[in-house]
Design a protein around this motif. Structure first.
Motif, PDB file in Angstrom:
ATOM      1  N   MET A   9       0.851  -1.191   0.000  1.00 33.44           N
ATOM      2  CA  MET A   9       0.000   0.000   0.000  1.00 33.44           C
ATOM      3  C   MET A   9       0.888   1.244   0.000  1.00 33.44           C
ATOM      4  O   MET A   9       2.000   1.225   0.524  1.00 33.44           O
ATOM      5  N   ASN A  68      -1.575   3.307   3.824  1.00 33.52           N
ATOM      6  CA  ASN A  68      -1.140   2.806   5.121  1.00 33.52           C
ATOM      7  C   ASN A  68      -1.789   3.593   6.255  1.00 33.52           C
ATOM      8  O   ASN A  68      -2.229   3.024   7.242  1.00 33.52           O
ATOM      9  N   PHE A 115      -5.714   2.912   6.343  1.00 31.36           N
ATOM     10  CA  PHE A 115      -6.223   1.555   6.541  1.00 31.36           C
ATOM     11  C   PHE A 115      -7.023   1.396   7.839  1.00 31.36           C
ATOM     12  O   PHE A 115      -8.165   0.919   7.833  1.00 31.36           O
ATOM     13  N   GLY A 116      -6.432   1.860   8.950  1.00 30.64           N
ATOM     14  CA  GLY A 116      -7.107   1.702  10.236  1.00 30.64           C
ATOM     15  C   GLY A 116      -8.384   2.516  10.328  1.00 30.64           C
ATOM     16  O   GLY A 116      -9.342   2.123  10.995  1.00 30.64           O
ATOM     17  N   GLU A 131     -10.320   3.403   7.664  1.00 30.86           N
ATOM     18  CA  GLU A 131     -11.330   2.778   6.798  1.00 30.86           C
ATOM     19  C   GLU A 131     -12.002   1.619   7.521  1.00 30.86           C
ATOM     20  O   GLU A 131     -13.193   1.375   7.363  1.00 30.86           O
ATOM     21  N   ASN A 132     -11.214   0.914   8.325  1.00 25.51           N
ATOM     22  CA  ASN A 132     -11.767  -0.251   9.013  1.00 25.51           C
ATOM     23  C   ASN A 132     -12.824   0.122  10.042  1.00 25.51           C
ATOM     24  O   ASN A 132     -13.654  -0.706  10.408  1.00 25.51           O
ATOM     25  N   ILE A 133     -12.772   1.361  10.548  1.00 25.72           N
ATOM     26  CA  ILE A 133     -13.831   1.760  11.477  1.00 25.72           C
ATOM     27  C   ILE A 133     -14.885   2.586  10.745  1.00 25.72           C
ATOM     28  O   ILE A 133     -15.682   3.271  11.370  1.00 25.72           O
ATOM     29  N   ARG A 142       0.883   6.561  11.293  1.00 25.16           N
ATOM     30  CA  ARG A 142      -0.221   5.610  11.284  1.00 25.16           C
ATOM     31  C   ARG A 142      -0.841   5.493  12.671  1.00 25.16           C
ATOM     32  O   ARG A 142      -2.051   5.269  12.812  1.00 25.16           O
TER      33      ARG A 142
END
Lengths: 253, 362
Positions: free
Chosen positions: B90, B95, B98-99, B101-103, B146
């Motif tokens: 990515m 990067n 990512f975290g 988008e997951n929430i 991140r």
């Protein structure tokens, strides 16, 4: 290739038949017989068999990649009791050839009603020990910290598999895809056993119709074999780089 | 808020116990540094706090809520890994996203947070590059970024500087300290480098073999190490430790005799000591002075002198095989094998009993 000249037949043994040597005709001749390629396309249902073969190869390869990578993910990234034994068991099935399990496999496929269907050809072949082994060995090299980082990033286990591990295992997946295409395309025995309706034949089984009990039409078989080799040759030409790097990377032959 | 409380944490792998009965309280906004030699269990402890591993006993609380059985994702913490653990396939932007988008955070807010973090950490120019195209220091910033975009209740950092070269490590260390000051978020920082611990920490936790040896502010640990291990671990060069015998002991002072004619009176509470007891005398290399010919000097032999410019590190032996390191504040002329008179100031001495524990001051 083969000519059929008129042969003079003697009416009576005493008659003397004279034949001018200049009138002789060749019994055999050598030349390009392109009709061996064109004829089957007209009479033999080549396009239908091709479609069946492409369907079987594509679906089997897709499902092989999906199931084998899932198994490899579990066997490489999760620690559970009996993990190594399970791996050994899977790799151990490499020692059992198809002909040994042909009859029980046939009963199973028959019992679930997949006889005479393309899915009956596809499904029993998708779980390959070679594929699981190849992918697992590759996934072992993906650092666990990446997975931990993804877990801290709120990723579910499915997302870790789908968005982290699968993309990173792409080189190994490419190798397995190539192998799978070649295997499924060249499969003969299993489709021959499962498929009995002619319109479901794959190319390799279809070719077999040229081999009768009394007469083998070699000219068609050989010509069509050349045609069926083309896709596999193309796969090798374009993906050779992945095959060599993948084989070098996994230590597989 | 970001208060983390550990109560009686145990962790065992099979029969091997990695952590023994760890209890610790990390205050809100505090920078707590876990330090110890490799294999002491500090990284394991951090993984337990992160939720990447489960303790075999004990309780972990964040802001008073028991999270011992809560998954890593739901603890609201962010972690920076030693190897950075950036997703190699990515881009930097992906990067960071990512975290979030997951929430299922809205796209606009993700963009805004990334913009903010990349400005703060100066990673904006390479947001569209892959981690493989970044240098070690840049990767390090992305890894911190991140964690920052997540806006966590606490940061967990697992030896984040150990993969950087010496120069970059010092500058990044300063940036980390500045970042902590600006964000005022709780940080738990694992390192084996005691200099990092001293410079960054609000409080240091010294660990050895799965146990906490001492918890305290950096200078408290330096000035009053609780035992021989902490005394030897904190401070560079390490504290000199000399075997001594107690001559007389009282509640206000202890007289000891040591090798090479060493005789000293240390102002500590010696009521638990008896004459004839074995003890260990500690003195830091920087506290040793060159004798001006007066009384109480110790005769030493120089084995190595390292002239660093402002100071000279002298390695010496006294009475045969007792090694001593002194940092003398002058450009030394000591040569190998030469005798040297050194003064060990009694007010700078630390005394440890035969069990290795500090004998407390009055």
């Amino acid at each position: 290739m083969v000519g059929h000249p008129q042969r003079p037949v003697a009416k009576a043994p005493k008659d003397i038949v004279k034949v001018n040597i200049a009138d002789r005709q060749p019994v055999r001749e050598i030349g390009f017989a392109t009709e061996n390629y064109t004829e089957p396309f007209v009479h033999f249902d080549f396009m239908r068999y091709l479609r069946n073969s492409v369907f079987v190869t594509a679906m089997a390869t897709l499902i092989t990649l999906l199931t084998n990578s899932m198994a490899a993910f579990a066997l490489s990234k999760y620690k559970f009791r009996g993990r190594d034994f399970t791996m050994l068991l899977i790799v151990g099935t490499l020692m059992v050839p198809l002909s040994v399990i042909l009859v029980p496999l046939y009963s199973v496929v028959s019992a679930v009603g997949l006889l005479d269907s393309l899915w009956g050809v596809i499904l029993p072949t998708v779980a390959t020990p070679t594929g699981v082994f190849l992918l697992r060995q590759y996934m072992l090299t993906i650092p666990d910290e990446l997975l931990d980082a993804a877990r801290m990033d709120n990723a579910s286990e499915w997302q870790i598999y789908w968005r982290i591990v699968l993309p990173l295992a792409a080189p190994a997946l490419a190798v397995l895809a190539i192998f799978s295409v070649v295997w499924r395309w060249n499969d003969f025995l299993w489709p021959l056993v499962v498929l009995s309706r002619k319109e479901l034949y794959t190319l390799q089984v279809g070719l077999n119709t040229y081999a009768g009990e009394l007469n083998v039409q070699w000219h068609y078989i050989l010509a069509m074999t050349v045609v069926t080799m083309i896709p596999v040759v193309l796969v090798f030409v374009f993906l050779q780089r992945y095959i060599t790097s993948g084989i070098a990377g996994t230590g597989l032959k | 808020m970001g208060r983390i409380t550990l109560t009686n944490i145990d962790r065992a792998y099979g029969k091997v116990k990695i952590l023994h009965d760890i209890s610790l309280d990390v205050g809100d906004g505090e920078m707590l540094v876990l330090v110890g030699p490799s294999g002491c269990g500090k990284s394991t402890l951090l993984r337990l706090i992160a939720g990447l591993d489960r303790p075999t006993g004990g309780k972990i609380e964040i802001d008073g809520i028991d999270v011992t059985e809560v998954s890593a994702a739901r603890r609201g913490l962010a972690m920076v890994f030693q190897s950075y653990a950036l997703y190699p396939h990515m881009s930097v932007r992906q990067n960071l996203a990512f975290g979030l988008e997951n929430i299922r955070m809205p796209k606009a807010e993700i963009d805004q947070r990334i913009a903010e973090a990349s400005r703060m950490l100066e990673i904006a120019p390479y947001l569209d590059r892959r981690p493989g195209q970044l240098s070690g220091g840049q990767k390090q910033r992305v890894a911190i970024g991140r964690a920052v975009v997540r806006n966590p209740t606490a940061f967990l950092l697992d030896e984040p500087l150990s993969n950087l070269d010496a120069e970059l490590r010092i500058s990044t260390r300063a940036e980390l300290a500045a970042l902590h000051k600006r964000l005022a978020t709780t940080m738990v920082y694992v390192t084996h480098d005691q200099v990092e611990a001293m410079t960054l920490a609000d409080r240091i936790v010294v660990m050895r073999a799965g146990k906490i040896e001492q918890v305290g502010r950096p200078l408290d640990l330096y000035n009053a190490p609780a035992n021989l291990f902490v005394a030897g671990f904190i401070g560079a060069p390490r504290m000199n430790l000399l075997p001594v015998k107690v001559r007389s002991a009282s509640a206000t002072q202890v007289d000891v005799d040591g090798p090479g004619g060493l005789s000293a009176t240390v102002a500590v509470d010696g009521s638990a000591l008896k004459p004839g007891d074995d003890a260990t005398l500690g003195i830091r290399p920087h506290d040793i002075e060159l004798s001006d010919g007066g009384k109480g000097a110790v005769e030493a032999h120089v084995t190595l002198a390292e002239a660093l410019g402002p100071e000279t590190v002298v390695h010496a032996t006294i009475a045969g095989d007792n090694r001593l390191v002194a940092v003398l504040k002058h450009q030394g002329v000591e040569t190998r094998g030469a005798p040297l008179s050194l003064v060990l100031p009694p007010e700078r001495m630390h005394l440890f009993d035969s069990a290795g524990l500090r004998v407390a001051s009055r």
